[in-house]
Design a protein around this motif. Structure first.
Motif, mmCIF file in Angstrom:
data_model
loop_
_atom_site.group_PDB
_atom_site.id
_atom_site.type_symbol
_atom_site.label_atom_id
_atom_site.label_comp_id
_atom_site.label_asym_id
_atom_site.label_seq_id
_atom_site.Cartn_x
_atom_site.Cartn_y
_atom_site.Cartn_z
ATOM 1 N N ILE A 142 -1.677 6.591 2.143
ATOM 2 C CA ILE A 142 -2.918 6.670 2.937
ATOM 3 C C ILE A 142 -3.224 5.110 3.170
ATOM 4 C CG2 ILE A 142 -4.948 7.237 3.991
ATOM 5 C CD1 ILE A 142 -4.837 9.985 2.455
ATOM 6 N N VAL A 143 -2.914 4.421 4.348
ATOM 7 C CA VAL A 143 -3.249 3.248 4.590
ATOM 8 C C VAL A 143 -4.743 3.132 5.326
ATOM 9 C CG1 VAL A 143 -2.743 1.030 5.815
ATOM 10 C CG2 VAL A 143 -0.858 2.451 4.919
ATOM 11 N N CYS A 144 -5.872 2.317 4.600
ATOM 12 C CA CYS A 144 -6.870 2.578 5.087
ATOM 13 C C CYS A 144 -7.513 1.283 5.451
ATOM 14 C CB CYS A 144 -7.970 3.051 3.713
ATOM 15 S SG CYS A 144 -7.386 4.719 3.169
ATOM 16 N N GLN A 204 -12.184 -6.817 8.611
ATOM 17 C CA GLN A 204 -11.343 -6.952 9.716
ATOM 18 C C GLN A 204 -9.656 -6.884 9.499
ATOM 19 O OE1 GLN A 204 -11.227 -9.165 13.243
ATOM 20 N NE2 GLN A 204 -12.197 -10.776 11.926
ATOM 21 N N ILE A 205 -9.111 -6.145 10.191
ATOM 22 C CA ILE A 205 -7.504 -6.429 10.003
ATOM 23 C C ILE A 205 -6.947 -5.971 11.336
ATOM 24 C CG2 ILE A 205 -7.420 -4.043 9.006
ATOM 25 C CD1 ILE A 205 -5.047 -6.587 8.245
ATOM 26 N N SER A 244 9.803 1.533 2.678
ATOM 27 C CA SER A 244 10.744 1.006 1.515
ATOM 28 C C SER A 244 10.109 0.780 0.231
ATOM 29 C CB SER A 244 11.590 -0.033 2.132
ATOM 30 O OG SER A 244 10.438 -1.120 2.446
ATOM 31 N N SER A 245 8.693 1.072 0.206
ATOM 32 C CA SER A 245 8.021 0.521 -1.201
ATOM 33 C C SER A 245 7.475 1.923 -1.791
ATOM 34 C CB SER A 245 7.018 -0.135 -0.845
ATOM 35 O OG SER A 245 5.837 -0.224 -1.833
ATOM 36 N N THR A 246 7.534 1.905 -3.040
ATOM 37 C CA THR A 246 6.840 3.080 -3.811
ATOM 38 C C THR A 246 5.697 2.586 -4.577
ATOM 39 O OG1 THR A 246 8.419 2.421 -5.788
ATOM 40 C CG2 THR A 246 9.208 4.192 -4.137
ATOM 41 N N ASP A 247 5.089 1.230 -4.173
ATOM 42 C CA ASP A 247 4.042 0.648 -4.902
ATOM 43 C C ASP A 247 2.621 1.546 -4.847
ATOM 44 O OD1 ASP A 247 5.625 -1.186 -5.794
ATOM 45 O OD2 ASP A 247 5.012 -2.658 -4.266
ATOM 46 N N PHE A 248 2.647 2.192 -3.795
ATOM 47 C CA PHE A 248 1.186 2.966 -3.539
ATOM 48 C C PHE A 248 1.373 4.496 -3.578
ATOM 49 C CE2 PHE A 248 0.557 -1.435 -2.344
ATOM 50 C CZ PHE A 248 -0.479 -1.805 -3.033
ATOM 51 N N LEU A 249 2.394 5.131 -4.013
ATOM 52 C CA LEU A 249 2.476 6.630 -4.187
ATOM 53 C C LEU A 249 1.320 7.307 -4.702
ATOM 54 C CD1 LEU A 249 6.294 7.186 -5.088
ATOM 55 C CD2 LEU A 249 5.404 7.071 -2.919
ATOM 56 N N HIS A 250 1.026 8.442 -3.686
ATOM 57 C CA HIS A 250 -0.101 9.338 -4.319
ATOM 58 C C HIS A 250 -1.616 8.270 -4.499
ATOM 59 C CE1 HIS A 250 3.724 10.989 -6.321
ATOM 60 N NE2 HIS A 250 3.143 11.665 -5.085
ATOM 61 N N THR A 251 -1.616 7.388 -3.421
ATOM 62 C CA THR A 251 -2.881 6.816 -3.401
ATOM 63 C C THR A 251 -3.441 6.309 -2.081
ATOM 64 O OG1 THR A 251 -4.099 4.825 -4.544
ATOM 65 C CG2 THR A 251 -1.883 4.551 -3.704
ATOM 66 N N ARG A 252 -4.617 5.964 -1.982
ATOM 67 C CA ARG A 252 -5.225 5.195 -0.768
ATOM 68 C C ARG A 252 -5.098 3.796 -1.084
ATOM 69 N NH1 ARG A 252 -10.995 7.426 -2.153
ATOM 70 N NH2 ARG A 252 -9.946 7.226 -3.980
ATOM 71 N N VAL A 253 -5.085 3.105 -0.054
ATOM 72 C CA VAL A 253 -4.997 1.420 -0.006
ATOM 73 C C VAL A 253 -5.835 1.058 0.896
ATOM 74 C CG1 VAL A 253 -3.407 -0.221 0.028
ATOM 75 C CG2 VAL A 253 -2.437 1.939 -0.423
ATOM 76 N N GLY A 254 -6.764 0.129 0.513
ATOM 77 C CA GLY A 254 -7.586 -0.738 1.409
ATOM 78 C C GLY A 254 -6.775 -2.012 1.731
ATOM 79 N N ILE A 255 -6.913 -2.523 3.322
ATOM 80 C CA ILE A 255 -6.429 -3.345 3.834
ATOM 81 C C ILE A 255 -7.220 -4.144 4.560
ATOM 82 C CG2 ILE A 255 -5.324 -2.007 5.673
ATOM 83 C CD1 ILE A 255 -3.105 -3.985 5.628
ATOM 84 N N ALA A 256 -7.330 -5.486 4.415
ATOM 85 C CA ALA A 256 -8.277 -6.203 5.265
ATOM 86 C C ALA A 256 -7.712 -7.983 4.993
ATOM 87 C CB ALA A 256 -9.713 -6.175 4.770
ATOM 88 N N TYR A 257 -8.319 -8.782 5.592
ATOM 89 C CA TYR A 257 -8.003 -9.997 5.517
ATOM 90 C C TYR A 257 -8.715 -10.689 4.447
ATOM 91 C CZ TYR A 257 -5.221 -9.872 9.905
ATOM 92 O OH TYR A 257 -4.420 -9.318 10.961
ATOM 93 N N ILE A 302 0.063 -11.379 6.828
ATOM 94 C CA ILE A 302 -0.531 -12.278 5.426
ATOM 95 C C ILE A 302 -2.105 -11.352 5.601
ATOM 96 C CG2 ILE A 302 -1.880 -14.379 4.799
ATOM 97 C CD1 ILE A 302 0.297 -15.817 6.215
ATOM 98 N N TYR A 303 -2.058 -10.576 4.603
ATOM 99 C CA TYR A 303 -3.368 -9.708 4.460
ATOM 100 C C TYR A 303 -3.565 -9.411 3.015
ATOM 101 C CZ TYR A 303 0.329 -6.531 5.602
ATOM 102 O OH TYR A 303 1.602 -6.267 5.360
ATOM 103 N N ARG A 304 -4.788 -8.758 2.515
ATOM 104 C CA ARG A 304 -5.017 -8.306 1.197
ATOM 105 C C ARG A 304 -4.902 -6.776 1.226
ATOM 106 N NH1 ARG A 304 -10.609 -10.004 -0.612
ATOM 107 N NH2 ARG A 304 -11.006 -10.108 1.724
ATOM 108 N N VAL A 305 -4.555 -6.200 -0.011
ATOM 109 C CA VAL A 305 -4.478 -4.851 -0.065
ATOM 110 C C VAL A 305 -5.177 -4.727 -1.534
ATOM 111 C CG1 VAL A 305 -2.714 -4.444 1.712
ATOM 112 C CG2 VAL A 305 -2.214 -4.764 -0.968
ATOM 113 N N GLU A 306 -5.599 -3.258 -1.563
ATOM 114 C CA GLU A 306 -6.093 -2.981 -2.952
ATOM 115 C C GLU A 306 -6.155 -1.328 -3.058
ATOM 116 O OE1 GLU A 306 -10.061 -3.823 -5.898
ATOM 117 O OE2 GLU A 306 -9.727 -4.910 -4.014
#
Length: 211
Positions: free
Chosen positions: A155-157, A183-184, A198-211, A169-173
């Motif tokens: 889930i991209v949040c 903002q984003i 094409s990524s398995t870095d964030f399987l089964h998780t929420r991911v916060g995204i912002a500048y 260019i942004y930050r994710v956590e």
């Protein structure tokens, strides 16, 4: 890749559609108004399959899933109803029946873990400025449905979503909104969401995204 995209006419979904088609993927879009995708159909032809229907209708979702059988991305809006949670229940069941496991969905920063009050979701804490919690509560239902499912979900949040160009260019956590993020853009949210195919870095998780 054969991709099923929900919310393809929305502010984030339209960018995801553009990125996927430009990269040569075959996209099946389930939409209520096919005319909104006419320009893409003219440009990409059979690479874009359009299914007219409602994301809360089991037959419509099943039909769309037949075409987009590798992965699913949902950029549906809450629209003030239970559309998201109704659709997610359908998706989980139908995807499991068809052995389709990868699901990426766009949520909201409100369902991330609070940084200042770790036992709460952000929308329950004093962090967010917005006082209405209706949309966050619907996104929470989606998160909890996915958390308890067998799907390979992400889930991209995003936080506040102004219109704007893709920068890449942004930050994710994981599970948290990047500290100080306010903002984003819709285009960069779509960029990160699309990259999860094409990524398995964030399987089964929420991911916060912002500048």
């Amino acid at each position: 890749m054969n991709l099923l995209l929900l919310g393809a006419t929305g502010r984030v979904g339209r960018f995801i559609l553009e990125y996927a088609l430009a990269d040569g993927h075959t996209v099946t879009a389930l939409v209520r108004s096919p005319d909104k995708l006419e320009e893409y159909k003219l440009r990409y032809g059979t690479q874009l399959q359009i299914v007219e229907g409602d994301a809360t209708n089991a037959e419509n979702v099943a039909q769309a899933l037949e075409g987009g059988g590798t992965a699913v991305i949902s950029a549906l809006n809450t629209d003030g109803t239970t559309t998201l949670s109704v659709n997610m229940r359908l998706l989980i069941r139908l995807m499991q029946e068809r052995s389709v496991s990868r699901l990426i969905t766009v949520g909201t920063a409100g369902i991330l873990q609070s940084r200042t009050e770790p036992g709460l979701y952000r929308y329950e804490s004093s962090e967010p400025r917005r006082r209405s919690t209706r949309a966050a509560e619907e996104h929470r239902r989606v998160y909890e449905l996915l958390r308890d499912s067998a799907l390979d979900w992400t889930i991209v949040c995003p936080t506040w979503l102004p219109d704007g160009a893709r920068t890449g260019i942004y930050r994710v956590e994981k599970d948290l909104l990047p500290e100080g993020g306010t903002q984003i853009t819709t285009a960069d949210t779509a960029d990160f969401t699309y990259r999860q195919l094409s990524s398995t870095d964030f399987l089964h998780t929420r991911v916060g995204i912002a500048y």
